[in-house]
Write an enzyme that holds these catalytic residues in place. Structure first.
Site, PDB file in Angstrom:
ATOM      1  N   THR A 257       0.798  -6.129   1.986  1.00 54.70           N
ATOM      2  CA  THR A 257       0.984  -5.830   0.562  1.00 54.70           C
ATOM      3  C   THR A 257       1.605  -4.451   0.430  1.00 54.70           C
ATOM      4  OG1 THR A 257      -0.818  -7.264  -0.133  1.00 54.70           O
ATOM      5  CG2 THR A 257      -0.188  -5.558  -1.685  1.00 54.70           C
ATOM      6  N   PHE A 259       2.347  -1.228  -2.134  1.00 53.95           N
ATOM      7  CA  PHE A 259       1.756  -0.550  -3.285  1.00 53.95           C
ATOM      8  C   PHE A 259       2.705   0.557  -3.740  1.00 53.95           C
ATOM      9  CE2 PHE A 259      -1.505  -2.287  -0.636  1.00 53.95           C
ATOM     10  CZ  PHE A 259      -2.435  -2.810  -1.506  1.00 53.95           C
TER      11      PHE A 259
END
Ligand SMILES: C=C(O[C@@H]1C=C(C(=O)O)C=C[C@H]1O)C(=O)O
Length: 356
Positions: A257, A259
Site C-alpha cells: 500500500t 500512503f
C-alpha cells in the site's frame, strides 16, 4: 568461550562509546540548525533533506548490515535529532495498530506525537486546521487500487503532498484463542477482506465476512468477543493480545500500500522526486490525448493515471496523474504550464521525494 567473547565485547563497548559521542555531536548540530530555522521561521521537517541522508547512507553502506536496516537506524537518529528542534504532530488513520500508523512511523521515526484519527476525513481536517503538522493517508493498494475517499478529499484540500510511503501489507487471521473454535464471523476493513477473498473462499467458505471501519477496529472487536476473528497486521494482533490462526493470508504475496504525507509544506527537490496532479478536460473528442501531449513533448514520464467520476451527474472525470520530477525542474515546469492551458481543471497536489 568466555575468554573469546570478552575481548570482542570490549571492542563493541569501545565502539558504542564512540557512537554515543558522535550521536551527541550530531544532536547538538541539529539543535543549532533548529536555532537558525527559528530565526527565519523556516520549517523544521525537511523531507527532501531526510530523503538525501537516507539515500546517502544506503549508497555508502559497506555492509554487512543491509541498506534497509541501516536506513531504519538513521531514520530513528534523524527523528530524535528533529525532535530536539520540534516534536512534530502527525495525524493518521487509526486506531493504533493500523498500517497507516506503521507508514507514519516509517516516514517520521518514533520521536513524534502521533494523533490517531477515526477516518480519512478526520486526518485531512486535523492537518488543515493545524492540530497536526502532517497527516498520513492511504492512497493506493497494489491489489485493490485507489483509496477513493483519499482521492476525493485531495481535490478540495488546502494541504499539499510532501511525501509518499510504500509498505508491504501482510494480513493475518487472528482470534482471542488463536484457533477458530466457535468463531462465526470474520471482521476486517473491506479492502483487507477483498485482499484475502481467495484464501477465505478456500479455507472458510461459509463464514460471515463483516466489513468494519479498520483492521485495527476488527482486532479490538476480536479481543472482546471469542465468536469474532479479525484480519489485521500481526502488529495489531500483538497490541490487542490476539493469537494468530494463520499469517500471510493475503492473496498476493507482494501486496503493498502507498500512503501520502499531507501538510502545508512545499518540499524542495531532493534529486529523485515525483509530482502529483489532478486534471479535468473539456468534454470533446481527443481532449485527454491533447491534455497529456505536453508531457511527452517535454520528455516527462507519467507513472500513474487514475480516473474518478466528477460526481456532478454527467459522464465527466477527474484524472489523478503522477509524473516523474519536481515542479521546479525546468522540463516539468514547462510541461505543466502547457498542460494548464489545455485543462478545464488543474491542481498540483505536490512534489515530493520518491519513497525509498
Ligand atoms: C537537522 C535538520 O532538521 C531536520 C533533521 C534532519 C537530520 O537530523 O538530519 C534533517 C532534516 C530535518 O527534517 C536539517 O534541516 O538539516
Amino acid at each position: 568461550m568466555t575468554d573469546k567473547l570478552t575481548p570482542l565485547r570490549e571492542q563493541i563497548d569501545a565502539i558504542d562509546a564512540q557512537i554515543l559521542t558522535l550521536l551527541s555531536q550530531r544532536a547538538r548540530l541539529a539543535q543549532e540548525v533548529g536555532h537558525v530555522k527559528a530565526e527565519t521561521s523556516a520549517p523544521v521537517f525537511r523531507p527532501e533533506r531526510e530523503a538525501q541522508v537516507l539515500r546517502g547512507v544506503a549508497d555508502r553502506n559497506p555492509g554487512p548490515l543491509k541498506a534497509a536496516e541501516v536506513q531504519t537506524i538513521f531514520r530513528e537518529i534523524m527523528s530524535a535529532c528533529r525532535s530536539l528542534e520540534k516534536r512534530v504532530t502527525v495525524a493518521y488513520l487509526g486506531p493504533s495498530g493500523t498500517f497507516t500508523e506503521q507508514a507514519a512511523f516509517q516516514q517520521f521515526g518514533s520521536a513524534i506525537e502521533g494523533l490517531p484519527c477515526i477516518s480519512i476525513d478526520e486526518v485531512f481536517r486535523a492537518t488543515e486546521a493545524g492540530t497536526a503538522d502532517f497527516g498520513v493517508v492511504p492512497v493506493e493498494n497494489s491489489s485493490e487500487g485507489a483509496v477513493n475517499r483519499t482521492l476525493d478529499l485531495m481535490l478540495g484540500t488546502t494541504t499539499t503532498i510532501s511525501g509518499e510511503i510504500s509498505i508491504p501489507v501482510h494480513h493475518s487471521l487472528m482470534t482471542k484463542t488463536g484457533n477458530m473454535d466457535g468463531v462465526t464471523v470474520v471482521c476486517a476493513h473491506s479492502q483487507a477482506l477483498a485482499q484475502c477473498q481467495v484464501w477465505l473462499n478456500q479455507n472458510y467458505p461459509g463464514i460471515e465476512r463483516r466489513a468494519v471501519v479498520s483492521n485495527a477496529e476488527a482486532a479490538v472487536m476480536a479481543s472482546k468477543d471469542a465468536t469474532m476473528a479479525a484480519i489485521a497486521s500481526e502488529m495489531a494482533g500483538e497490541q490487542y493480545r490476539l493469537g494468530v490462526v494463520k499469517g500471510h493470508i493475503q492473496d498476493d504475496p507482494h501486496n503493498r500500500t502507498r500512503f501520502a504525507v499531507i501538510g502545508h509544506l512545499q518540499t524542495n527537490p531532493s534529486g529523485s522526486d515525483q509530482t502529483s496532479l489532478v486534471l479535468a478536460v473539456p468534454n470533446k473528442a481527443g481532449a485527454v490525448y491533447n491534455l497529456l501531449a505536453p508531457l511527452a513533448v517535454n520528455g516527462v514520464s507519467m507513472t500513474r493515471f487514475e480516473s474518478r467520476p466528477a460526481r456532478i451527474g454527467t459522464w465527466e472525470y477527474y484524472f489523478y496523474v503522477d509524473i516523474e520530477g519536481h515542479v521546479q525542474d525546468p522540463a516539468v515546469a514547462k510541461a505543466l504550464d502547457e498542460l494548464r492551458d489545455n485543462a478545464a481543471f488543474f491542481k498540483v497536489l505536490g512534489s515530493y521525494p520518491l519513497s525509498l
